[in-house]
Enzyme design. Structure first.
Site, PDB file in Angstrom:
ATOM      1  CD  GLU A 164      -3.164  -0.865   2.078  1.00 58.16           C
ATOM      2  OE1 GLU A 164      -2.951  -0.207   3.089  1.00 58.16           O
ATOM      3  OE2 GLU A 164      -4.251  -1.400   1.842  1.00 58.16           O
ATOM      4  CD  GLU A 322      -4.320  -5.687   2.632  1.00 53.61           C
ATOM      5  OE1 GLU A 322      -5.049  -4.986   3.357  1.00 53.61           O
ATOM      6  OE2 GLU A 322      -3.101  -5.524   2.536  1.00 53.61           O
TER       7      GLU A 322
HETATM    8  C1  GLA Z   1      -4.212  -2.348   4.869  1.00 55.61           C
HETATM    9  C2  GLA Z   1      -2.856  -2.996   5.030  1.00 55.61           C
HETATM   10  C3  GLA Z   1      -2.883  -4.204   5.897  1.00 55.61           C
HETATM   11  C4  GLA Z   1      -3.798  -4.002   7.076  1.00 55.61           C
HETATM   12  C5  GLA Z   1      -5.173  -3.666   6.571  1.00 55.61           C
HETATM   13  C6  GLA Z   1      -6.192  -3.543   7.686  1.00 55.61           C
HETATM   14  O1  GLA Z   1      -4.915  -2.775   3.801  1.00 55.61           O
HETATM   15  O2  GLA Z   1      -2.270  -3.329   3.806  1.00 55.61           O
HETATM   16  O3  GLA Z   1      -1.559  -4.438   6.337  1.00 55.61           O
HETATM   17  O4  GLA Z   1      -3.307  -2.973   7.866  1.00 55.61           O
HETATM   18  O5  GLA Z   1      -5.097  -2.425   5.933  1.00 55.61           O
HETATM   19  O6  GLA Z   1      -7.476  -3.271   7.181  1.00 55.61           O
END
Ligand code: GLA
Length: 708
Positions: A164, A322
């Site tokens: 991210e 995710e």
């Molecule tokens: C982000 C991060 C993860 C985690 C999620 C929690 O997407 O990439 O490491 O922190 O948020 O929702």
């Protein structure tokens, strides 16, 4: 996606061959948070759940490199070997997301600095400056180690660059950022004369006489220079892209055949990274998406983001890296998902082109900031509702394998989406601070869904930089909507005019066509970039206070209103007025106009923010005028979304009931012979499909191009 070659697993069974169709299913896996005895249990339960891929190593830098001169890959070797022995592929992170404490102790100059000059200290994550040469040196050394060490590991399916990028560190105002910003500006403008022109520095005595005087837009006495702010937003996105490219170059050199991704965050108000610009730098688009529980339009937002992700990927399959099985931990109030929601949300992503459905994370943490975040395997253990849903859904995805590789079908309505306009339109010192770019784009998308129609969220960037001629990204759209397209460079205005003059219907929304690429006003009256095409001219804006509305009369439902902004439009002789303001700042003035163009196309203007019913009615009207008809019966429109993927021979129709009640969809003879692929509690009859609350049915039929 590259799947590992077939091999014999630890239990003696054979894994699937690499070319077998499958949908990816899995999660972030953080085995370093657990004693190794737990790993065997993880493998057993992953297999039970149908997990076939995990993302590994994302936050493990401090363990992999405990000191500047020591490395410890032993535990990661064992984890990868174990996953491979269990037939689970690895999306291997480069592990650079969160620097270890020794690095920031040794080099505090890598820590980011806020607009107000505060240091972002360690203790959380992503505490690094995108432009820090020191950080880059250490991070790239780690990438090199990872690449060399795992290059030939048979489980390695994909590289996951950092994590991210920009989630917490996109805007850094440090001295490193200042120096990189100057370099970026020199490349963009070539000379101070040109920069001074673009930034309009004759205003407020801001003229620069040396590059060294230029700074990021740090805390200022009052409104900082808007073009400086806009360029800093562009630069910040580019700085992270540049970092991404540096990691990628190492991976490409060491493992040229392993696909590379980095997880985007096309969701909600995340706006710092221009992903339409980044997508060309990676091999496979992947995305993280989380619902905001307080958002009454959470489903529509999910659908919007999934669609935009698919468009960024060029309508090719992408990877949902995710989302959550249930509650997250980071919103003010976090709620468990309702029964069926895990399936509905996952299948909505799949409907928009996802070829993998993954979660954060595999096993819920017992410690740390995310200990209340849901996971595939929750604190309650395998004997839990969530794990049962996860396992059931894993089996269901296996049955959807043939969908993998198919592309999303192009809609016939395109909604332009542009990061430059997002950044520029929401700067300070505007006619109103209340207009929100994403809200406007979402409103048009929701109105299309309410009419039973799919719309595509088309990056405006692709209109100019996509393959083929300028504007070719608009081919195939009968209607193109430009919501709040505030910033319009002349080539984009030309491409949109060509589209409309070539027979398309261009609809221009409120506060569009106002400024050029430098955020200078297009002079002569608003909306300058589209004035001639629309045949209208406005001299003033009428901002409306929060909660204030203006009544509209004309071809809209009775009681229709506008809000937030109005324009005092006058129209040319060949322009038809569809609605007028009845009161407000400009009573009697045209609110919605349309103009037929000589080539058979049309250009329309909507000069206020229409209420939901009015916008739905207007989108219904323009769709009907363009010959579009919904494949859904009227009574289910707005409750059911139909999204379609297609392979060379098949169409996959996802009927998604996003309402809280069961609905029956009457099927039309024109729908052809629909066969069920995955009903999940729905009932398919000869002429109807009944979906339970939050139910999704996946149907299939042979592909024929002629079908409307
Ligand atoms: C982000 C991060 C993860 C985690 C999620 C929690 O997407 O990439 O490491 O922190 O948020 O929702």
């Amino acid at each position: 996606m590259r799947w590992p070659a077939a091999h014999t697993l630890a239990d003696g069974s054979e894994s699937l061959p690499a070319d077998a169709a499958r949908i990816g299913y899995g999660a972030d896996y953080n085995p370093e948070q657990w004693p190794e005895e737990v790993w065997a249990d993880d493998m057993r339960l992953m297999r039970e759940a149908g997990v076939n891929i995990v993302s590994l190593g994302i936050f493990s830098w401090a363990l992999l490199q405990p000191t500047p001169d020591t490395w410890d890959f032993g535990w990661l070797d064992r984890a990868i070997d174990l996953l491979h022995a269990n037939g689970i592929a690895v999306d291997l992170a480069t592990a650079t997301a969160s620097p270890p404490p020794w690095l920031t102790e040794l080099h505090p100059e890598v820590l980011p600095v806020t607009r107000t000059g505060e240091t972002i200290w360690p203790g959380g994550r992503q505490q690094w400056r995108p432009t820090s040469p020191v950080f880059r040196r250490y991070a790239l050394a780690l990438v090199e180690q990872m690449a060399e060490r795992y290059a030939d590991h048979p489980a390695l399916s994909m590289w996951h660059i950092s994590n991210e990028l920009g989630c917490h560190n996109v805007y850094d105002f440090s001295d490193d950022a200042a120096s990189a910003f100057r370099t970026w500006l020199e490349a963009r403008y070539g000379s101070l004369v040109e920069l001074n022109r673009a930034w309009g520095t004759a205003f407020w005595s801001q003229n620069y006489s040396a590059w060294s005087q230029i700074l990021p837009p740090r805390l200022a006495a009052t409104h900082p220079n808007p073009t400086q702010q806009l360029d800093f937003a562009r630069f910040s996105s580019d700085a992270l892209k540049d970092y991404l490219i540096d990691e990628r170059e190492i991976l490409r050199r060491v493992t040229p055949t392993v696909p590379i991704t980095t997880n985007f965050m096309v969701m909600g108000e995340t706006r710092g990274m221009d992903y339409a610009d980044w997508a060309g730098e990676i091999d496979l688009v992947s995305n993280d998406h989380y619902l905001l529980v307080a958002d009454p339009q959470a489903f529509e937002e999910l659908s919007f983001s999934a669609n935009l992700t698919g468009q960024i990927a060029g309508r090719a399959p992408w990877f949902l890296m995710e989302h959550s099985t249930s509650a997250v931990n980071w919103q003010p109030v976090n709620q468990a998902k309702s029964p069926g929601q895990l399936r509905r949300d996952s299948l909505t992503h799949l409907a928009h082109g996802a070829d993998a459905i993954c979660f954060f994370q595999w096993r819920a943490s017992l410690a740390g900031a995310e200990k209340f975040h849901s996971a595939m395997l929750p604190h309650a253990g395998p004997d839990s509702t969530v794990f049962q849903s996860v396992t059931r859904f894993g089996a269901e995805l296996a049955g959807l394998a043939e969908v993998a590789g198919s592309r999303t079908k192009q809609a016939r309505i395109g909604i332009l989406f542009d990061w430059d306009s997002w950044w520029a339109a929401e700067l300070d010192s505007h006619p109103t601070e209340l207009l929100r770019y994403k809200t406007e784009a979402m409103a048009w998308y929701t109105a299309a869904l309410a009419n039973g129609l799919q719309a595509d969220i088309v990056p405006a960037r692709s209109v100019l930089s996509g393959p083929g001629l300028a504007g070719s990204a608009l081919n195939g759209y009968d209607v193109v909507i430009a919501p709040m397209l505030y910033l319009v460079p002349i080539p984009l205005a030309d491409a949109l005019a060509d589209y409309a003059q070539g027979g398309g219907h261009l609809v221009v929304g409120v506060f569009s066509g106002i400024a050029d690429a430098d955020d200078h006003i297009h002079p002569g009256g608003y909306p300058g970039a589209f004035r001639e095409l629309l045949g209208i001219r406005a001299q003033e804006f009428g901002g409306l206070l929060a909660g204030q509305t203006v009544a509209l009369t004309g071809e809209l439902p009775a009681g229709s209103t506008g809000s937030l902004l109005t324009h005092d439009v006058t129209v040319g002789p060949d322009v038809e007025v569809l609605a007028r303001f009845a009161d407000g700042p400009f009573p009697g003035v045209p609110a919605i106009t349309t103009r037929e163009l000589p080539g058979g196309g049309r250009a329309s203007f909507v000069g206020t923010v229409l209420d939901r019913a009015a916008l739905t009615a207007f989108v219904g009207r323009i769709s009907a005028d363009a010959g579009l008809s919904s494949p859904l019966p009227e009574d289910v429109r707005g409750s059911v979304q139909l999204a379609v993927r297609q392979s060379d021979t098949e169409e996959y129709l996802f009927y998604i009931n996003h309402s809280a009640r069961a609905v029956t969809v009457a099927l039309r003879p024109a729908d052809g012979a629909l066969a069920s692929l995955d009903l999940g509690g729905s009932t398919l009859a000869a002429d109807s499909l009944t979906l339970p609350a939050t139910g999704v049915a996946v149907l299939r039929r042979p592909r024929t191009e002629a079908r409307p």
